[in-house]
Design a protein around this motif. Structure first.
Motif, PDB file in Angstrom:
ATOM      1  N   GLY A  25      21.637  75.316 -30.019  1.00  0.00           N
ATOM      2  CA  GLY A  25      21.500  76.633 -29.400  1.00  0.00           C
ATOM      3  C   GLY A  25      20.071  76.981 -29.038  1.00  0.00           C
ATOM      4  O   GLY A  25      19.727  78.143 -28.879  1.00  0.00           O
ATOM      5  N   VAL A  26      19.246  75.937 -28.896  1.00  0.00           N
ATOM      6  CA  VAL A  26      17.834  76.130 -28.570  1.00  0.00           C
ATOM      7  C   VAL A  26      17.548  75.457 -27.230  1.00  0.00           C
ATOM      8  O   VAL A  26      17.743  74.240 -27.096  1.00  0.00           O
ATOM      9  N   PRO A  27      17.118  76.197 -26.223  1.00  0.00           N
ATOM     10  CA  PRO A  27      16.821  75.588 -24.926  1.00  0.00           C
ATOM     11  C   PRO A  27      15.745  74.506 -25.055  1.00  0.00           C
ATOM     12  O   PRO A  27      14.879  74.575 -25.926  1.00  0.00           O
ATOM     13  N   SER A  28      15.840  73.520 -24.190  1.00  0.00           N
ATOM     14  CA  SER A  28      14.853  72.441 -24.220  1.00  0.00           C
ATOM     15  C   SER A  28      14.182  72.288 -22.864  1.00  0.00           C
ATOM     16  O   SER A  28      14.796  72.508 -21.825  1.00  0.00           O
ATOM     17  N   ILE A  29      12.926  71.922 -22.933  1.00  0.00           N
ATOM     18  CA  ILE A  29      12.168  71.536 -21.748  1.00  0.00           C
ATOM     19  C   ILE A  29      12.040  70.027 -21.843  1.00  0.00           C
ATOM     20  O   ILE A  29      11.477  69.493 -22.804  1.00  0.00           O
ATOM     21  N   ALA A  30      12.623  69.341 -20.877  1.00  0.00           N
ATOM     22  CA  ALA A  30      12.704  67.883 -20.921  1.00  0.00           C
ATOM     23  C   ALA A  30      11.551  67.262 -20.148  1.00  0.00           C
ATOM     24  O   ALA A  30      11.413  67.497 -18.950  1.00  0.00           O
ATOM     25  N   LEU A  31      10.746  66.481 -20.839  1.00  0.00           N
ATOM     26  CA  LEU A  31       9.686  65.733 -20.171  1.00  0.00           C
ATOM     27  C   LEU A  31      10.330  64.475 -19.605  1.00  0.00           C
ATOM     28  O   LEU A  31      10.689  63.553 -20.335  1.00  0.00           O
ATOM     29  N   ALA A  32      10.508  64.476 -18.307  1.00  0.00           N
ATOM     30  CA  ALA A  32      11.288  63.426 -17.640  1.00  0.00           C
ATOM     31  C   ALA A  32      10.412  62.214 -17.335  1.00  0.00           C
ATOM     32  O   ALA A  32       9.586  62.251 -16.436  1.00  0.00           O
ATOM     33  N   TYR A  33      10.630  61.187 -18.106  1.00  0.00           N
ATOM     34  CA  TYR A  33       9.882  59.947 -17.949  1.00  0.00           C
ATOM     35  C   TYR A  33      10.695  58.898 -17.194  1.00  0.00           C
ATOM     36  O   TYR A  33      10.146  57.904 -16.741  1.00  0.00           O
ATOM     37  N   ARG A  34      11.999  59.110 -17.079  1.00  0.00           N
ATOM     38  CA  ARG A  34      12.888  58.213 -16.344  1.00  0.00           C
ATOM     39  C   ARG A  34      13.980  59.047 -15.689  1.00  0.00           C
ATOM     40  O   ARG A  34      14.200  60.201 -16.034  1.00  0.00           O
ATOM     41  N   PHE A  35      14.700  58.412 -14.762  1.00  0.00           N
ATOM     42  CA  PHE A  35      15.748  59.134 -14.042  1.00  0.00           C
ATOM     43  C   PHE A  35      16.841  59.637 -14.959  1.00  0.00           C
ATOM     44  O   PHE A  35      17.475  60.653 -14.678  1.00  0.00           O
ATOM     45  N   LYS A  36      17.074  58.953 -16.082  1.00  0.00           N
ATOM     46  CA  LYS A  36      18.151  59.384 -16.968  1.00  0.00           C
ATOM     47  C   LYS A  36      17.915  60.796 -17.505  1.00  0.00           C
ATOM     48  O   LYS A  36      18.869  61.528 -17.751  1.00  0.00           O
ATOM     49  N   VAL A  37      16.674  61.191 -17.659  1.00  0.00           N
ATOM     50  CA  VAL A  37      16.381  62.549 -18.127  1.00  0.00           C
ATOM     51  C   VAL A  37      16.712  63.556 -17.029  1.00  0.00           C
ATOM     52  O   VAL A  37      17.343  64.583 -17.287  1.00  0.00           O
ATOM     53  N   PHE A  38      16.320  63.255 -15.804  1.00  0.00           N
ATOM     54  CA  PHE A  38      16.689  64.124 -14.677  1.00  0.00           C
ATOM     55  C   PHE A  38      18.205  64.192 -14.542  1.00  0.00           C
ATOM     56  O   PHE A  38      18.767  65.263 -14.307  1.00  0.00           O
ATOM     57  N   ASP A  39      18.877  63.043 -14.681  1.00  0.00           N
ATOM     58  CA  ASP A  39      20.333  63.000 -14.572  1.00  0.00           C
ATOM     59  C   ASP A  39      21.005  63.860 -15.636  1.00  0.00           C
ATOM     60  O   ASP A  39      21.950  64.594 -15.345  1.00  0.00           O
ATOM     61  N   LEU A  40      20.521  63.751 -16.871  1.00  0.00           N
ATOM     62  CA  LEU A  40      21.090  64.561 -17.951  1.00  0.00           C
ATOM     63  C   LEU A  40      20.958  66.039 -17.631  1.00  0.00           C
ATOM     64  O   LEU A  40      21.944  66.783 -17.672  1.00  0.00           O
ATOM     65  N   MET A  41      19.766  66.462 -17.301  1.00  0.00           N
ATOM     66  CA  MET A  41      19.539  67.883 -17.061  1.00  0.00           C
ATOM     67  C   MET A  41      20.335  68.363 -15.838  1.00  0.00           C
ATOM     68  O   MET A  41      20.861  69.477 -15.854  1.00  0.00           O
TER      69      MET A  41
END
Length: 104
Positions: A25-41
């Motif tokens: 229940g805590v928002p996250s700021i994702a440091l996208a180092y690969r496309f999989k992080v962008f894909d997840l978000m």
């Protein structure tokens, strides 16, 4: 997960800590180092919380996401995550249920 409860948000470098944070229940700021992080978000409808590590001004990008999450974005982020979890949960459970039902 209990340790995350008092946090307003997290900033995560790896993929799975973003999921754990959101599940708590805590928002996250994702440091996208690969496309999989962008894909997840993007799959969670939270692409505005992904920050490319290749951004020319990484600090400014992170600060922008912090302002977003500390404003109206916090409740919206958690609501989007919960909606996505409801959508994906049956798909994730189905193979296990079918396997166990078939072997009974």
């Amino acid at each position: 997960m209990a340790a995350l409860a008092p946090c307003r948000f997290t900033i995560n470098y790896k993929l799975h800590p973003n999921i754990v944070s959101l599940a708590a229940g805590v928002p996250s700021i994702a440091l996208a180092y690969r496309f999989k992080v962008f894909d997840l978000m993007a799959s969670l409808d939270l692409k505005e919380f992904a920050v490319s590590l290749g951004a020319p001004d990484l600090r400014a990008e992170i600060e922008e996401r912090i302002r977003l999450v500390e404003g109206d974005g916090r409740a919206a982020a958690i609501a989007k995550y919960r909606a996505a979890a409801q959508r994906y949960k049956p798909m994730l459970e189905r193979p296990f249920k079918e396997l166990f039902l078939a072997s009974s």
